[in-house]
Scaffold this motif. Sequence first.
Motif, mmCIF file in Angstrom:
data_model
loop_
_atom_site.group_PDB
_atom_site.id
_atom_site.type_symbol
_atom_site.label_atom_id
_atom_site.label_comp_id
_atom_site.label_asym_id
_atom_site.label_seq_id
_atom_site.Cartn_x
_atom_site.Cartn_y
_atom_site.Cartn_z
ATOM 1 N N MET A 1 0.834 -1.183 0.000
ATOM 2 C CA MET A 1 0.000 0.000 0.000
ATOM 3 C C MET A 1 0.877 1.244 0.000
ATOM 4 O O MET A 1 0.854 2.032 0.922
ATOM 5 N N SER A 2 1.655 1.392 -1.041
ATOM 6 C CA SER A 2 2.455 2.597 -1.197
ATOM 7 C C SER A 2 2.275 3.115 -2.617
ATOM 8 O O SER A 2 1.746 2.430 -3.479
ATOM 9 N N THR A 3 2.702 4.337 -2.836
ATOM 10 C CA THR A 3 2.575 4.935 -4.150
ATOM 11 C C THR A 3 3.845 4.688 -4.943
ATOM 12 O O THR A 3 4.935 5.037 -4.495
ATOM 13 N N ASN A 4 3.693 4.077 -6.082
ATOM 14 C CA ASN A 4 4.793 3.824 -6.998
ATOM 15 C C ASN A 4 4.332 4.217 -8.389
ATOM 16 O O ASN A 4 3.175 4.549 -8.598
ATOM 17 N N SER A 5 5.222 4.136 -9.339
ATOM 18 C CA SER A 5 4.822 4.453 -10.708
ATOM 19 C C SER A 5 4.003 3.302 -11.279
ATOM 20 O O SER A 5 4.188 2.145 -10.888
ATOM 21 N N PRO A 6 3.101 3.618 -12.206
ATOM 22 C CA PRO A 6 2.364 2.548 -12.871
ATOM 23 C C PRO A 6 3.309 1.557 -13.568
ATOM 24 O O PRO A 6 3.053 0.352 -13.577
ATOM 25 N N ALA A 7 4.399 2.061 -14.120
ATOM 26 C CA ALA A 7 5.359 1.178 -14.795
ATOM 27 C C ALA A 7 5.971 0.187 -13.812
ATOM 28 O O ALA A 7 6.149 -0.995 -14.132
ATOM 29 N N PHE A 8 6.286 0.640 -12.606
ATOM 30 C CA PHE A 8 6.828 -0.257 -11.579
ATOM 31 C C PHE A 8 5.817 -1.349 -11.241
ATOM 32 O O PHE A 8 6.163 -2.520 -11.137
#
Length: 163
Positions: A1-8
């Motif tokens: 539940m963290s914010t990452n890039s969509p690509a990641f």
Amino acid sequence: MSTNSPAFARRAFTQLTARGFDFLEAPVSLERRSAQLGTLTIMAAARRRRSSVTGACSRPWPQIYFLEAAGSAQLAKLVSNFFRPIVAIGSVAEALVLGTKGGVRPTVMYDILENSIADSRVLRNIGPRILAGDFSPIARARPAFKTSISPSSAVASTACRCR
């Protein structure tokens, strides 16, 4: 539940599902108080059905959005994060300027906003800074993980890939 890039998230999905693992991407939106109250908004993207996602939660959440494609939950979270400061901070500044230009003293205009439907956490955090003439950038929080990125850079890089 963290914010990452969509690509990641897409890379993680591809690598994990290729090895037979299930993948659940579930960034959350709102703040610490919402987490304490159990009222977070969750954007969930998983290969499995909706029932398996809700089964992974220890209790029901009022706002879970089920998305299909890997990376889509991260994108929804990033767009949400990107939207808030632009609209909310800009609105506070514009409201104070408009009121002041119309003849309302800035401190009175702030009090009216704070005690009306316009009240918000952003108003309470940004308004006093504007009134004090402090227009310095707000310090950025350090990401919790090396894979965390700022919403604006992630939205910009995602937008470039969507052309």
